[in-house]
Design a protein around this motif. Sequence first.
Motif, short mmCIF file in Angstrom:
data_model
loop_
_atom_site.label_atom_id
_atom_site.label_comp_id
_atom_site.label_asym_id
_atom_site.label_seq_id
_atom_site.Cartn_x
_atom_site.Cartn_y
_atom_site.Cartn_z
N CYS A 159 0.83 -1.19 0.00
CA CYS A 159 0.00 0.00 0.00
C CYS A 159 0.87 1.25 0.00
O CYS A 159 1.85 1.32 0.73
N LYS A 161 -0.68 4.28 0.38
CA LYS A 161 -1.58 5.33 0.84
C LYS A 161 -1.16 5.96 2.17
O LYS A 161 -1.50 7.09 2.45
N PHE A 162 -0.51 5.21 3.00
CA PHE A 162 -0.03 5.73 4.29
C PHE A 162 -1.10 6.42 5.11
O PHE A 162 -0.93 7.57 5.54
N CYS A 163 -2.20 5.74 5.35
CA CYS A 163 -3.15 6.23 6.35
C CYS A 163 -2.37 6.28 7.67
O CYS A 163 -1.57 5.38 7.95
N TYR A 165 -2.84 5.70 10.72
CA TYR A 165 -3.00 4.70 11.78
C TYR A 165 -2.45 3.33 11.37
O TYR A 165 -2.40 2.42 12.19
N CYS A 166 -2.05 3.17 10.11
CA CYS A 166 -1.95 1.81 9.55
C CYS A 166 -0.51 1.32 9.36
O CYS A 166 0.35 2.06 8.86
N VAL A 168 0.25 -1.29 7.42
CA VAL A 168 0.40 -2.07 6.18
C VAL A 168 1.51 -1.54 5.26
O VAL A 168 2.32 -2.32 4.75
N PRO A 169 1.59 -0.22 5.04
CA PRO A 169 2.66 0.25 4.14
C PRO A 169 4.06 -0.15 4.64
O PRO A 169 4.99 -0.26 3.84
N GLN A 203 -4.40 -5.40 -0.72
CA GLN A 203 -4.63 -4.35 0.28
C GLN A 203 -5.32 -3.17 -0.38
O GLN A 203 -6.10 -2.47 0.25
N ASN A 204 -5.00 -2.96 -1.64
CA ASN A 204 -5.65 -1.93 -2.46
C ASN A 204 -5.97 -2.57 -3.79
O ASN A 204 -5.40 -2.22 -4.81
N HIS A 238 -10.03 0.90 -2.28
CA HIS A 238 -9.92 2.26 -1.73
C HIS A 238 -10.88 3.16 -2.51
O HIS A 238 -10.94 3.08 -3.74
N GLN A 265 -13.78 4.30 7.10
CA GLN A 265 -13.09 4.49 8.38
C GLN A 265 -13.77 5.48 9.32
O GLN A 265 -13.87 5.24 10.51
N ARG A 277 -6.74 10.03 4.79
CA ARG A 277 -7.52 9.15 3.93
C ARG A 277 -7.65 9.68 2.50
O ARG A 277 -8.07 8.96 1.60
FE1 SF4 Z 1 -3.32 1.34 2.97
FE2 SF4 Z 1 -5.74 0.51 3.76
FE3 SF4 Z 1 -3.73 0.75 5.54
FE4 SF4 Z 1 -4.84 2.96 4.46
S1 SF4 Z 1 -5.87 1.43 5.78
S2 SF4 Z 1 -2.61 2.53 4.69
S3 SF4 Z 1 -5.33 2.27 2.39
S4 SF4 Z 1 -3.81 -0.70 3.82
#
Ligand code: SF4
Length: 441
Positions: A159, A161-163, A165-166, A168-169, A203-204, A238, A265, A277
């Motif tokens: 990902c 996107k770098f939300c 809180y997340c 995943v990236p 993830q996206n 997304h 979210q 977001r």
């Molecule tokens: Fe990426 Fe989804 Fe995490 Fe946002 S919530 S950083 S879009 S994986």
Amino acid sequence: MPPPTSPPKTYRVKSFGCQMNVYDGERMAELLGGQGIAPAPDGEDADLVVLNTCHIREKAAEKVYSDIGRLRRGDGTSPLIAVAGCVAQAEGKEIMRRAPAVSMVVGPQAYHRLPGMIAEAVEGRRAVDVDMPLETKFDALPARRKVGPSAFLTVQEGCDKFCTYCVVPYTRGAEVSRPFRDLVDEAKRLVAAGAREITLLGQNVNAWRDESNRGLEKLIEALAVIPGLARIRYTTSHPNDMTDGLIAAHRDVPQLMPFLHLPVQAGNDRVLKAMNRSHTAESYLRVIDRVRAVCPDIALSGDFIVGFPGETDAEFDDTVRLVEQVGYAQCFSFKYSPRPGTPAATMADQVPSATMAERLQRLQAALGASQLAFNQAAVGRRCTILVDRAGRDPGQWLGKSPWLQSVHFTGPAAIGDLLEVELTAAGPISLSAVPLEPVRS
Ligand code: SF4
Ligand code: 5AD
């Protein structure tokens, strides 16, 4: 340093977290099977245990340590233990330091290297591999053999996107799409191995692009012509990547199921901005309008986080309002959980846990009402059910409607059947149905 041991004869893979982990877990199992290691029979200890971990929320890392502790046998020995998945990626060295019983730590992009790591572990050497190598694991993994009627296919990982809180990236890395050809080939093999439905994972997932910049709808169109593949789904999308082409596929491709998991979210624009977001509540609602314009009965699903740092009561109310506006068919909702290394973890005004609990309860009440209303509106409709398991009583079966509802019915059927039914009654989490005549496909 663990002592040398004999090569493992049996394995068990325990996957936690998202569907991508389930997919990775299946592929690790196939990889181990290809090395001549057999799945451990139910109730029996395995020689090799893979803990395929999730890092997205809560005390995932602590849970891994307690799982490792539980693997110790009565005689004080442990199986060979590999920690895989996103906790492995995030905390590789720390796991090695804290858990001497672990001999392998392998990240989500490197698990195709497990056989080599097992050979090392048998010699008593411990290894951490959290590389994100250029060679893709997908090329190194064995072909798919036997799958259930509903199979997962990872098309995209990572990902950009770098939300705020997340994790995943950081744990899954940058967005990478698998090549078109590989995916069509893997889908064909899944169908040959018994799949009637394929869920494309990423993830996206709707950011998937191939070498010539074709979008996900082109992949969906190519899969739709595979004989025997009756259903296609995709998750997670997304809002900003819902292109007109993908939306049109919901009108033009009959195999594409009327279901869209589109996390929002939160319903408040200040919170959405702080979350990074890159959409507003309004722009999210416009995406839904566009989708409903081509597919009026689409079932919508979402993810919600309550108690993001700084979220006020009034801002939270906007989330409840948005839920009431959208009319979701099902949703996931979570208390915000600070993830080490993410920007939100160090933001001021972390919301007290009791406030989060109260908000979650309110949100879930709203989501529950929405889900019940969606299910009740389906009563009386005829639809096709993909039968995915036997029920508790003889002749009872469970399956999924096109809108991903759980449906149970009694009658002659088998796992993998596509049956025409009429939906007769609805509860908040499932519906009952009566079978009509079988569908030939
Ligand atoms: Fe990426 Fe989804 Fe995490 Fe946002 S919530 S950083 S879009 S994986
Ligand atoms: N706290 C709570 N929920 C989270 N999610 C992701 N990160 C966090 C976090 N730090 C949720 C989001 C996402 C889903 C997969 O998990 O809702 O969409």
